[in-house]
Motif scaffolding. Structure first.
Motif, PDB file in Angstrom:
ATOM      1  N   MET A 471       0.948  -1.168  -0.188  1.00 13.00           N
ATOM      2  CA  MET A 471      -0.062   0.049  -0.020  1.00 13.00           C
ATOM      3  C   MET A 471       0.917   1.234   0.005  1.00 13.00           C
ATOM      4  N   VAL A 472       0.607   2.078  -0.675  1.00 10.56           N
ATOM      5  CA  VAL A 472       1.036   3.602  -0.748  1.00 10.56           C
ATOM      6  C   VAL A 472       0.198   4.581  -0.359  1.00 10.56           C
ATOM      7  N   PHE A 473       0.308   5.127   0.846  1.00 11.72           N
ATOM      8  CA  PHE A 473      -0.499   6.158   1.355  1.00 11.72           C
ATOM      9  C   PHE A 473      -0.405   7.784   0.800  1.00 11.72           C
ATOM     10  N   GLN A 474      -1.314   8.532   1.113  1.00 12.20           N
ATOM     11  CA  GLN A 474      -1.162   9.825   0.651  1.00 12.20           C
ATOM     12  C   GLN A 474      -0.182  10.682   1.229  1.00 12.20           C
ATOM     13  N   ASN A 475       0.178  10.511   2.447  1.00 12.70           N
ATOM     14  CA  ASN A 475       1.039  11.385   3.124  1.00 12.70           C
ATOM     15  C   ASN A 475       2.246  10.664   3.342  1.00 12.70           C
ATOM     16  N   PRO A 476       3.428  10.727   2.462  1.00 11.78           N
ATOM     17  CA  PRO A 476       4.463  10.075   2.769  1.00 11.78           C
ATOM     18  C   PRO A 476       5.428  10.511   3.962  1.00 11.78           C
ATOM     19  N   GLN A 477       5.243  11.757   4.423  1.00  8.97           N
ATOM     20  CA  GLN A 477       5.890  11.929   5.770  1.00  8.97           C
ATOM     21  C   GLN A 477       5.327  11.061   7.086  1.00  8.97           C
ATOM     22  N   ASN A 478       4.002  10.668   7.079  1.00  7.95           N
ATOM     23  CA  ASN A 478       3.590   9.796   8.099  1.00  7.95           C
ATOM     24  C   ASN A 478       3.922   8.165   7.540  1.00  7.95           C
ATOM     25  N   SER A 479       4.239   7.980   6.288  1.00 10.99           N
ATOM     26  CA  SER A 479       4.469   6.654   6.101  1.00 10.99           C
ATOM     27  C   SER A 479       5.756   6.230   6.294  1.00 10.99           C
ATOM     28  N   LEU A 480       6.785   6.868   6.575  1.00  7.73           N
ATOM     29  CA  LEU A 480       8.091   6.702   6.925  1.00  7.73           C
ATOM     30  C   LEU A 480       8.458   6.877   8.396  1.00  7.73           C
ATOM     31  N   ASN A 481       9.191   5.990   9.108  1.00 10.27           N
ATOM     32  CA  ASN A 481       9.721   6.197  10.306  1.00 10.27           C
ATOM     33  C   ASN A 481      10.965   7.173  10.257  1.00 10.27           C
ATOM     34  N   PRO A 482      10.830   8.176  10.958  1.00 11.70           N
ATOM     35  CA  PRO A 482      11.776   9.262  10.877  1.00 11.70           C
ATOM     36  C   PRO A 482      13.021   8.766  11.467  1.00 11.70           C
ATOM     37  N   TYR A 483      13.387   7.798  12.343  1.00 14.45           N
ATOM     38  CA  TYR A 483      14.306   7.269  12.836  1.00 14.45           C
ATOM     39  C   TYR A 483      15.085   6.224  12.075  1.00 14.45           C
ATOM     40  N   LEU A 484      14.428   5.803  10.916  1.00 11.71           N
ATOM     41  CA  LEU A 484      14.957   4.647   9.946  1.00 11.71           C
ATOM     42  C   LEU A 484      15.613   5.558   8.812  1.00 11.71           C
ATOM     43  N   SER A 485      16.985   5.246   8.355  1.00 14.65           N
ATOM     44  CA  SER A 485      17.282   5.874   7.037  1.00 14.65           C
ATOM     45  C   SER A 485      16.490   5.072   5.751  1.00 14.65           C
ATOM     46  N   VAL A 486      16.950   5.620   4.676  1.00 19.17           N
ATOM     47  CA  VAL A 486      16.093   5.028   3.539  1.00 19.17           C
ATOM     48  C   VAL A 486      16.662   3.663   3.251  1.00 19.17           C
ATOM     49  N   ARG A 487      17.979   3.417   3.619  1.00 20.39           N
ATOM     50  CA  ARG A 487      18.593   2.143   3.624  1.00 20.39           C
ATOM     51  C   ARG A 487      17.648   1.138   4.334  1.00 20.39           C
ATOM     52  N   GLN A 488      17.522   1.459   5.756  1.00 19.40           N
ATOM     53  CA  GLN A 488      16.946   0.747   6.700  1.00 19.40           C
ATOM     54  C   GLN A 488      15.525   0.319   6.444  1.00 19.40           C
ATOM     55  N   ALA A 489      14.764   1.581   5.813  1.00 18.93           N
ATOM     56  CA  ALA A 489      13.053   1.146   5.339  1.00 18.93           C
ATOM     57  C   ALA A 489      12.989   0.689   4.264  1.00 18.93           C
ATOM     58  N   LEU A 490      13.990   0.418   3.133  1.00 25.20           N
ATOM     59  CA  LEU A 490      13.868  -0.379   2.233  1.00 25.20           C
ATOM     60  C   LEU A 490      14.354  -1.781   2.466  1.00 25.20           C
ATOM     61  N   ARG A 491      15.329  -2.036   3.206  1.00 31.63           N
ATOM     62  CA  ARG A 491      16.056  -3.332   3.536  1.00 31.63           C
ATOM     63  C   ARG A 491      15.188  -4.183   4.334  1.00 31.63           C
ATOM     64  N   ARG A 492      14.052  -3.748   5.198  1.00 31.02           N
ATOM     65  CA  ARG A 492      13.096  -4.276   6.139  1.00 31.02           C
ATOM     66  C   ARG A 492      12.425  -5.346   5.351  1.00 31.02           C
ATOM     67  N   PRO A 493      11.616  -4.878   4.305  1.00 26.55           N
ATOM     68  CA  PRO A 493      10.704  -5.786   3.385  1.00 26.55           C
ATOM     69  C   PRO A 493      11.373  -6.825   2.551  1.00 26.55           C
ATOM     70  N   LEU A 494      12.600  -6.366   2.236  1.00 25.83           N
ATOM     71  CA  LEU A 494      13.368  -7.202   1.458  1.00 25.83           C
ATOM     72  C   LEU A 494      13.839  -8.644   2.272  1.00 25.83           C
ATOM     73  N   VAL A 495      14.146  -8.296   3.659  1.00 23.81           N
ATOM     74  CA  VAL A 495      14.676  -9.401   4.626  1.00 23.81           C
ATOM     75  C   VAL A 495      13.387 -10.161   4.988  1.00 23.81           C
ATOM     76  N   LYS A 496      12.395  -9.442   5.468  1.00 23.89           N
ATOM     77  CA  LYS A 496      11.008 -10.057   6.164  1.00 23.89           C
ATOM     78  C   LYS A 496      10.171 -10.588   5.351  1.00 23.89           C
ATOM     79  N   LEU A 497       9.888 -10.193   3.923  1.00 24.21           N
ATOM     80  CA  LEU A 497       8.920 -10.780   3.083  1.00 24.21           C
ATOM     81  C   LEU A 497       9.633 -11.379   1.952  1.00 24.21           C
TER      82      LEU A 497
END
Length: 718
Positions: A471-497
Motif C-alpha cells: 500500500m502507498v498512502f497519501q502522506n509520505p511524511q507519515n508513511s516513513l519512520n523518521p528514525y530509520l534511514s532510507v536504507r533501513q526502510a527498504l531493507r526491512r521488507p526485503l529481509v522480512k518478506l
C-alpha cells in the motif's frame, strides 16, 4: 481609484539558521484591491506559505521581515503594530486558512466550541446566535450532520472534514482579507467547488480581498484574476490569469502548465511532462538565475547574471533574459528546443482483465467475456462500523444503526492492470482499501488474491500474502519512520518478506533506488532530509521491495506539487510496465485517475454506481453522479466556462442511508417515486461500461449530449 486593501513592497523575509539569517523570500510585492483575488503558485519550498505568514505578521520566532519593506493593510502599517494590536485584527478582519488543518485545531476542545469561540468576542452576539451561525456555516461547507460534527473532537474527524471546519472558522466572521494556503488540497471536487463558490460569494457580498495559495492550476484558472509565480523565494512571473495561461513568459511557468494532466489523456498516449531536478536550497543560491539549474533553455548568461523582474507591459512581468522567446508550447530557438513527450507506454508486461465483473444479487454481471488472468476478486464486501449506544438508546432498549461505510462491493481486477476508484470523501473508497489491505476487518463478503481466500486482518495473513499486496498512502511524511534511514526502510521488507540475506538486500536497495530515479547516496538519508516528492518515491520503492502483484495507492499524489505529481505518475506507469504490477488507484482527481487507470469505478455511499473502461467513462452516457463529478473539475483554462451540474443538499450519513437509489436525495435528474423507493438496476451501456440508474441509457445520453467531453475540457486540474 479605490485604494488597495493590501499594499506590499520590497518585502524580504529571512529565517535564522544557526547564527546566520538566510533570506527565504526576496523583494516580494503585491497589491490587492477589495473584492479581488490574487493567486500565488509555485512548488513546495518556493516561499508561498512564508509569504502568507509574513502578511499575517505571524512568523515563527526564527523568522523576521527585514527592514526596508512595506506591508500596509487598509492603509495601516502592519510592520509597526504590536502583538496586541495584531490580535484585534486577527480576531475578525484578517483570516488565514492553513494547509494543515489538524495542526490548526485544538485537540482538547470540541469542534463546535472552537468555532463559536471565534464569534464569542464579537459584541451583541449571544451564545445561541453563535451556535446557529456555526451550524449554518457547517452546512455551507458540506459537512454531514453539523450537530454531530460540532459535538466531536478533531481526532474524530477525517482530514477533509477537519479542513472544512477550519474553512468555516475563517469564513464565519466575514473577514476583509482572507488568505487561503492550499485550502482544498485534500478535498474532493464537489466539496472544492462548494468552497470556491463560498469564496466567490464572500468577495461579491462583503468586498473581501483574497490571496489564494495553491499548486492546483485548475483552481487558479477558474478563481483568480492575477497570478504571481514564485520559485526559490522570488517572483519569476506576474500576469493577469488569462494571459499567463495563454502565453507564459518564464520557462518555470511553462513547465508547470505543461505538467498538468488533461482529462482523457492516458498512459497509453504519452508520458507526462515534468520539471527535472529540485529547487535549490536557501543556503546554496548562486549569483545567477535561481531556475538555471533546472531550465531546459539555460544559456551561460543565466548562470553568471541574475535576471531582473522586467516589466513587459499590460500588467505583466517576468524574471528571464529570454522571455521574448518563450511561447506557450515551444521556445523560439533552434539550439534549445523544448523536450518532446516520451513515447506512449507499451501494454503491461502481464495482460490481465480489461474489464471488471461484479455481482448483482446472485447474478454475475460480466462486462466482458475476455477477463484473462484474475488477480483479485471482491465479492459482496461489507464494512459496517457499530455505533455506541447513547443514554437515550439504553433507556429505550434501542440499538443504533451501524455506519455502512462499504455495503456490498463486487470487483474483479486483472494482473498488470489499474483499477481507478473515485468518489467524494465519505463514499467509502479508503475504507474499501483498508479492508482489502487488512488494516480493518471486513463485516462480510469474500476477498480472493491469486485464487487464495484472504483473511481479515494483517496479523492473520502469511508473509507470502503480505508480500503480494502492498500500500502507498497519501502522506509520505507519515508513511516513513523518521528514525530509520532510507536504507533501513527498504531493507526491512526485503529481509522480512522476500527472505533475502543482508548482503543480497543491500544490493537490492541500490536497484530499488535506481528504479524510482534516486541516486545511491539517498540510501543514507533520513526522511527529514528529503523533499515531499523524494519521500513518496522512497515509499513507492518500499512498496515494490516485496515484488508485489498488487499495490493499493490511496491518494498517492494529491498532496504533491504539479510537476512532482507528473513525475510520480510517470514512475508508477513505468514500473507497472516493467514489473506487471496491478494498482488499485484511489483519488478524487479524475484527470489523474484517468491517466493511470485501465478501468474506473465510481463509488457513492458504500456502493458502486458506474464502472467502465477509462477511455470510455468520460463520454456520455454517465451516471448523474459521475456527471456532477466531471462538471465540478476546475479546468486549467481561464477561457473555459462550463455550467456545473449542481448536487442538491450534502452527502447523507452512512448511518441513515436513503431508501431506493442512495443518490436520489441529491440527484439533479431524479425521475420521482421510483428513484425514492426502488433500488436502481445495472444497465450495460456497452461492453465494459455499466451504470446503476433508473433512467434508460438512451435518455441519459440525450440529456448529456451537450455536456463536457475530454476534447472540450482541455486541461484538468492537477
Amino acid at each position: 481609484m479605490t485604494p488597495p486593501l493590501l499594499d506590499v513592497e520590497r518585502l524580504t523575509i529571512s529565517y535564522r539558521f544557526g547564527k546566520r539569517w538566510i533570506p527565504a523570500v526576496r523583494d516580494f510585492h503585491l497589491q490587492l484591491a477589495p473584492g479581488h483575488i490574487v493567486g500565488l503558485v509555485g512548488e513546495s519550498g518556493s516561499g508561498k506559505s512564508t509569504v502568507a505568514l509574513a502578511l499575517m505578521r505571524y512568523l515563527s520566532s526564527n523568522g523576521r521581515v527585514e527592514s526596508g519593506g512595506r506591508l500596509a493593510f487598509a492603509g495601516e502599517d502592519l510592520l509597526g503594530k504590536s502583538d496586541a494590536e495584531m490580535r484585534s485584527i486577527w480576531a475578525r478582519r484578517v483570516k488565514l486558512v492553513p494547509q494543515n488543518a489538524g495542526a490548526a485545531l485544538n485537540p482538547s476542545m470540541k469542534i463546535g466550541a472552537q468555532v463559536t469561540e471565534v464569534l464569542g468576542a464579537a459584541p451583541g452576539i449571544s451564545g445561541a446566535e453563535a451556535e446557529r451561525a456555526m451550524l449554518r456555516m457547517f452546512h455551507d461547507v458540506n459537512l454531514v450532520d453539523p450537530e454531530k460534527v460540532a459535538d466531536r473532537y478533531p481526532h474524530e474527524l477525517s482530514g477533509g472534514m477537519q479542513q472544512r471546519v477550519v474553512i468555516a472558522m475563517a469564513l464565519i466572521t466575514n473577514p476583509e482579507l482572507l488568505i487561503l494556503d492550499e485550502p482544498t488540497t485534500g478535498l474532493d471536487v464537489t466539496t472544492e467547488a462548494v468552497i470556491l463558490d463560498l469564496v466567490r460569494g464572500l468577495m461579491a457580498e462583503r468586498d473581501t480581498g483574497v490571496i489564494y495559495i495553491t499548486h492546483n492550476l485548475g483552481v487558479v484558472a477558474q478563481l483568480c484574476e492575477r497570478v504571481l509565480v514564485l520559485y526559490a523565494g522570488e517572483i519569476v512571473e506576474e500576469a493577469p490569469v488569462d494571459q499567463l495561461y495563454a502565453q507564459p513568459r518564464h520557462p518555470y511557468s511553462l513547465g508547470l502548465l505543461n505538467s498538468v494532466p488533461r482529462l482523457g489523456q492516458s498512459k497509453g498516449d504519452s508520458r507526462l511532462h515534468s520539471i527535472s531536478g529540485n529547487p535549490p536550497a536557501l543556503t546554496q543560491l548562486s549569483g545567477g538565475c535561481v531556475f538555471a539549474g533546472r531550465c531546459d533553455f539555460v544559456i551561460d548568461k543565466c548562470r553568471a547574471e541574475k535576471p531582473p523582474l522586467e516589466q513587459l507591459g499590460d500588467g505583466r512581468a517576468a524574471r528571464c533574459f529570454r522571455w521574448e522567446e518563450v511561447d506557450a508550447s515551444f521556445l523560439r530557438s533552434s539550439d534549445n528546443p523544448i523536450p518532446q513527450p516520451s513515447s506512449p507506454l507499451s501494454p503491461p508486461a502481464q495482460r490481465g482483465a480489461e474489464f471488471p465483473s461484479f455481482r448483482e444479487g446472485e447474478r454475475v454481471l460480466r462486462l466482458d467475456d475476455s477477463v484473462g488472468d484474475r488477480l483479485m476478486q471482491v465479492r459482496n464486501l461489507k464494512k459496517h462500523f457499530p455505533v455506541a449506544r447513547s443514554l437515550e438508546d439504553w433507556l429505550r432498549g434501542k440499538t443504533p444503526a451501524p455506519i455502512r461505510a462499504v455495503d456490498g462491493v463486487n470487483l474483479t481486477l486483472g494482473a498488470g492492470r489499474t483499477l481507478g476508484l473515485v468518489g467524494e470523501s465519505g463514499s467509502g473508497k479508503t475504507t474499501l482499501a483498508r479492508v482489502i489491505s487488512g488494516l480493518q476487518e471486513r463485516t462480510g463478503g469474500q476477498l480472493e488474491l491469486l485464487g487464495m481466500d484472504i483473511r481479515n486482518s494483517v496479523r492473520e495473513r502469511s508473509p507470502d500474502v503480505l508480500s503480494k499486496l502492498q500500500m502507498v498512502f497519501q502522506n509520505p511524511q507519515n508513511s516513513l519512520n523518521p528514525y530509520l534511514s532510507v536504507r533501513q526502510a527498504l531493507r526491512r521488507p526485503l529481509v522480512k518478506l522476500r527472505g533475502m540475506t543482508p548482503a543480497g538486500a543491500e544490493a537490492e536497495v541500490v536497484q530499488l533506488l535506481r528504479r524510482v530515479n534516486l541516486r545511491e547516496d539517498y540510501a543514507d538519508r533520513f526522511p527529514d532530509e528529503l523533499s515531499g516528492g523524494e519521500k513518496q518515491r522512497v515509499v513507492i520503492a518500499r512498496a515494490f521491495a516485496s515484488d508485489p502483484d498488487l499495490i493499493i495507492c490511496d491518494e498517492p499524489v494529491s498532496a504533491l506539487d504539479v510537476s512532482v505529481q507528473s513525475a510520480v505518475l510517470n514512475l508508477l506507469a513505468r514500473l507497472q510496465e516493467a514489473q506487471g504490477t496491478a494498482y488499485l488507484f484511489i483519488s478524487h482527481d479524475l484527470a489523474v485517475v484517468g491517466y493511470l487507470s485501465d478501468v474506473i469505478a465510481v463509488m457513492y455511499l458504500g456502493q458502486l454506481f458506474e464502472v467502465g473502461a477509462a477511455r470510455d467513462l468520460f463520454e456520455p452516457p454517465y451516471h448523474p453522479y459521475t456527471e456532477a463529478l466531471v462538471s465540478a473539475i476546475p479546468v486549467a483554462d481561464p477561457e473555459h466556462r462550463a455550467e456545473r451540474v449542481l448536487l442538491h443538499d450534502v452527502l447523507p450519513s452512512a448511518q441513515s442511508l436513503p431508501s431506493g437509489c442512495r443518490f436520489h436525495t441529491r440527484c439533479p435528474r431524479k425521475l420521482g417515486a421510483v428513484c425514492e423507493e426502488e433500488a436502481p438496476p445495472w444497465r450495460e451501456a456497452e461492453a465494459g461500461h455499466a451504470i446503476r440508474c433508473h433512467i434508460p441509457l438512451a435518455e441519459l445520453s440525450a440529456l448529456q449530449d451537450n455536456f463536457l467531453r475530454p476534447e472540450q475540457i482541455g486541461q484538468a486540474n492537477a
